[in-house]
Write a protein that holds these residues in place. Structure first.
Motif, PDB file in Angstrom:
ATOM      1  N   LEU A 264       0.826  -1.205   0.000  1.00  0.00           N
ATOM      2  CA  LEU A 264       0.000   0.000   0.000  1.00  0.00           C
ATOM      3  C   LEU A 264       0.863   1.258   0.000  1.00  0.00           C
ATOM      4  O   LEU A 264       0.531   2.256  -0.667  1.00  0.00           O
ATOM      5  CB  LEU A 264      -0.931  -0.003   1.215  1.00  0.00           C
ATOM      6  N   GLN A 265       1.992   1.223   0.704  1.00  0.00           N
ATOM      7  CA  GLN A 265       2.900   2.363   0.684  1.00  0.00           C
ATOM      8  C   GLN A 265       3.485   2.578  -0.717  1.00  0.00           C
ATOM      9  O   GLN A 265       3.640   3.727  -1.162  1.00  0.00           O
ATOM     10  CB  GLN A 265       4.020   2.154   1.710  1.00  0.00           C
ATOM     11  N   HIS A 268       0.858   4.297  -2.764  1.00  0.00           N
ATOM     12  CA  HIS A 268       0.726   5.709  -2.406  1.00  0.00           C
ATOM     13  C   HIS A 268       1.810   6.547  -3.092  1.00  0.00           C
ATOM     14  O   HIS A 268       1.538   7.666  -3.550  1.00  0.00           O
ATOM     15  CB  HIS A 268       0.804   5.881  -0.885  1.00  0.00           C
ATOM     16  N   GLN A 269       3.019   6.022  -3.153  1.00  0.00           N
ATOM     17  CA  GLN A 269       4.112   6.756  -3.787  1.00  0.00           C
ATOM     18  C   GLN A 269       3.851   6.963  -5.279  1.00  0.00           C
ATOM     19  O   GLN A 269       4.138   8.028  -5.831  1.00  0.00           O
ATOM     20  CB  GLN A 269       5.424   6.004  -3.568  1.00  0.00           C
ATOM     21  N   ILE A 271       0.822   6.877  -6.831  1.00  0.00           N
ATOM     22  CA  ILE A 271      -0.400   7.636  -7.069  1.00  0.00           C
ATOM     23  C   ILE A 271      -0.236   9.123  -6.753  1.00  0.00           C
ATOM     24  O   ILE A 271      -0.993   9.958  -7.242  1.00  0.00           O
ATOM     25  CB  ILE A 271      -1.558   7.022  -6.249  1.00  0.00           C
ATOM     26  N   ALA A 272       0.796   9.467  -5.993  1.00  0.00           N
ATOM     27  CA  ALA A 272       1.034  10.881  -5.707  1.00  0.00           C
ATOM     28  C   ALA A 272       1.275  11.665  -6.998  1.00  0.00           C
ATOM     29  O   ALA A 272       0.755  12.779  -7.171  1.00  0.00           O
ATOM     30  CB  ALA A 272       2.232  11.026  -4.767  1.00  0.00           C
ATOM     31  N   ASP A 275      -1.999  11.901  -9.072  1.00  0.00           N
ATOM     32  CA  ASP A 275      -2.874  12.978  -8.603  1.00  0.00           C
ATOM     33  C   ASP A 275      -2.424  14.335  -9.135  1.00  0.00           C
ATOM     34  O   ASP A 275      -3.252  15.188  -9.479  1.00  0.00           O
ATOM     35  CB  ASP A 275      -2.896  13.003  -7.072  1.00  0.00           C
ATOM     36  N   GLU A 304      -5.510  -3.572  -1.170  1.00  0.00           N
ATOM     37  CA  GLU A 304      -4.758  -2.663  -2.035  1.00  0.00           C
ATOM     38  C   GLU A 304      -5.519  -2.399  -3.339  1.00  0.00           C
ATOM     39  O   GLU A 304      -5.575  -1.248  -3.813  1.00  0.00           O
ATOM     40  CB  GLU A 304      -3.375  -3.238  -2.346  1.00  0.00           C
ATOM     41  N   TRP A 307      -8.454  -0.102  -2.615  1.00  0.00           N
ATOM     42  CA  TRP A 307      -8.011   1.280  -2.416  1.00  0.00           C
ATOM     43  C   TRP A 307      -7.684   1.952  -3.748  1.00  0.00           C
ATOM     44  O   TRP A 307      -8.092   3.095  -3.995  1.00  0.00           O
ATOM     45  CB  TRP A 307      -6.778   1.313  -1.518  1.00  0.00           C
ATOM     46  N   HIS A 311      -9.750   5.015  -5.469  1.00  0.00           N
ATOM     47  CA  HIS A 311      -9.052   6.279  -5.694  1.00  0.00           C
ATOM     48  C   HIS A 311      -9.228   6.746  -7.141  1.00  0.00           C
ATOM     49  O   HIS A 311      -9.473   7.930  -7.392  1.00  0.00           O
ATOM     50  CB  HIS A 311      -7.570   6.137  -5.360  1.00  0.00           C
TER      51      HIS A 311
END
Length: 553
Positions: A264-265, A268-269, A271-272, A275, A304, A307, A311
């Protein structure tokens, strides 16, 4: 045992075995270096038009097929080493990758020997003029046939030398890249013929034969430029535009598979940056090959996947990303022989190097499995016939022994932009002209490339693979969005012009509007008709050589 000296009546005689060997060595080195200097990142590709000239003079001095084998191998060992020296991944940490790269550099030159052996056969049976005339046909046929099998590595085809000079290559929308190969080989052959005859005093500059040959060479050099000057000023029939964003995450390819951050981390990296591009309202955002470095569609990663899908729904921008996809086979009898077994179970499975398109509001992604795999690095060739080699490939990173996809998936943006069908080729698939054209024929009106070239450091490799994509754009008149993990990412228009090229090893995002083109080029519709025709001519030449040998015998 000393090879007997062959003194052709043309040029470059040697009066001792030692001088003969030095002369042969000089010709082999010259041809190998000229061959290597023709490929990216050296711009222009000018040495390609004379690279085979020393080799043809060298072949005239060969007394036997064994000598042809030895000296051809040396020539292309130099040429391969000067061009794909980087393939052994010296920057990396994986010993298998290094070993596989060394093997490719040593074995790949062997494939170049075949056209020279066939050239030797024709020269011996029909004479040097016939051998020279047949050379472009034999070379083109060989390049085409070699790329059809699982051991293929079509990185060093002659066409790939011309990707910087767009004024030379627009005609491949008719012939495909193999027409470009034939053109280069023909110029080499005509230059060899003219030089041979002049230096042997069979021709002089006042003879019609010399003038006609020179005129043919000049016409061959100018006609593609004239054609390109006309074509590149024509407007293509566009069906609108699609705005595509590219994420270049610049993740270390040797570390992204390692333990440390949770799945998941890692998401996040990635998808930053997604975005940050999404606020510019693209129709699609690309992530590179295996950007998601875990089997996100398996039940063990349900959180995951939920999420990520949620998103994308909330942002409202489709996401196309590379990931490993596992397919299970319930019946071992129908599973491919190369499928792996799960211990103490009837289940067998394949891991595929894959791409998926996630559309907002849709629960099930569209999936494509990579079909063209790098031999030795990604898969043992002919593994279905040799299943006992299953465990021979063990990468220290990632997933080894990918399955071979047989997908024909063209992604559709559906309700987001109903007129857009996009195909995402994965890395190495860029090298296969008719394979890529098949997806344009099936409806793709824009291409994407997702790749991970970071295995090979700041070497020639990433530049070469990026430049080769230019040929696929021109052949099919399709715009291309190229998304690379560590670079080089860029956009390529239907004429091969590159824009917004990123630097290697930078974390960035780029965005551009690309034209949608549904009209199909002659090459898209008819595929490899040109090398097939060259193959037919080559077959007749070799058949005639055998018939001539039979009657002489």
């Amino acid at each position: 045992m000393t090879e007997r000296i062959v003194r052709p009546s043309t040029l470059l005689t040697a009066d001792s075995p030692a001088r003969e060997r030095r002369l042969r060595l000089s010709l082999a080195i010259a041809s190998g270096l000229l061959f290597a200097f023709a490929f990216p990142p050296i711009p222009g590709g000018l040495t390609a038009f004379v690279a085979l000239l020393p080799l043809l003079f060298l072949m005239e001095r060969m007394p036997s097929a064994a000598a042809v084998f030895r000296w051809s191998y040396l020539t292309f060992l130099i040429g391969n080493g000067g061009t794909i020296w980087w393939i052994s991944g010296w920057w990396g940490e994986d010993p298998w990758l290094k070993a596989a790269g060394v093997a490719v550099n040593l074995v790949h030159p062997v494939f170049f020997i075949l056209p020279m052996l066939l050239h030797y056969v024709v020269r011996k049976r029909l004479g040097p003029i016939a051998a020279t005339a047949s050379f472009p046909f034999l070379w083109t046929t060989w390049e085409w046939l070699v790329q059809l099998q699982e051991l293929s590595f079509p990185w060093l085809v002659l066409a790939n030398t011309q990707t910087y000079d767009l004024e030379n290559i627009q005609f491949i929308a008719w012939t495909g890249a193999f027409g470009l190969t034939f053109w280069i080989a023909l110029i080499n052959a005509l230059l060899f013929l003219m030089t041979r005859q002049l230096l042997a005093a069979r021709w002089n500059l006042h003879m019609p034969a010399a003038w006609i040959t020179a005129a043919c060479i000049l016409a061959l050099l100018l006609l593609p430029k004239l054609h390109s000057a006309i074509v590149m000023h024509e407007e293509l029939p566009e069906n609108g535009e699609v705005r595509i964003g590219i994420i270049q995450p610049n993740v270390n390819p040797y570390q992204k598979w390692a333990e440390g951050d949770t799945p998941l981390q890692k998401l996040h990296q990635l998808i930053a940056v997604y975005d940050s591009l999404a606020v510019r309202k693209p129709d699609l955002v690309l992530l590179p090959e295996t950007a998601i470095p875990f089997r996100i569609l398996q039940h063990s990663y349900a959180d995951e996947w939920t999420w990520l899908r949620t998103h994308v729904d909330s942002v409202g921008v489709p996401l196309l990303a590379g990931f490993p996809h596992t397919v299970f086979y319930d019946d071992p009898e129908t599973a491919p022989s190369s499928a792996r077994r799960i211990r103490d179970s009837r289940l067998r499975y394949h891991d595929f190097n894959s791409a998926m398109l996630i559309l907002p509001g849709e629960r099930i992604p569209q999936i494509y499995h990579k079909s063209k795999l790098t031999p030795l690095s990604e898969r043992i060739p002919y593994l279905d016939a040799l299943p006992f080699m299953q465990d021979a490939l063990n990468w220290g990173v990632g997933i080894s022994n990918w399955g071979v996809g047989n997908d024909t998936t063209v992604f559709s943006l559906g309700s987001v932009r109903a007129s857009t069908d996009i195909w995402a080729m994965i890395c190495y698939e860029t090298l296969y002209p008719s394979f890529v054209a098949g997806f344009a024929e099936r409806g793709a009106d824009v291409f994407a490339v997702i790749t991970n070239d970071g295995w090979f450091g700041n070497s020639s490799g990433p530049y070469q693979l990026m430049q080769y994509t230019v040929l696929r754009a021109v052949e099919n008149r399709r715009a291309v969005a190229r998304c690379a993990n560590n670079g080089i990412s860029c956009f390529i228009d239907p004429y091969g012009r590159v824009s917004k090229r990123t630097d290697l090893y930078t974390r960035t995002g780029i965005i551009a509007d690309l034209p949608l083109i549904s009209e199909k080029t002659f090459y898209t519709r008819h595929g490899d008709w040109f090398p097939l025709g060259a193959g037919v001519v080559s077959g007749f030449i070799l058949l005639f050589s055998l018939i001539s040998w039979y009657y002489r015998k």
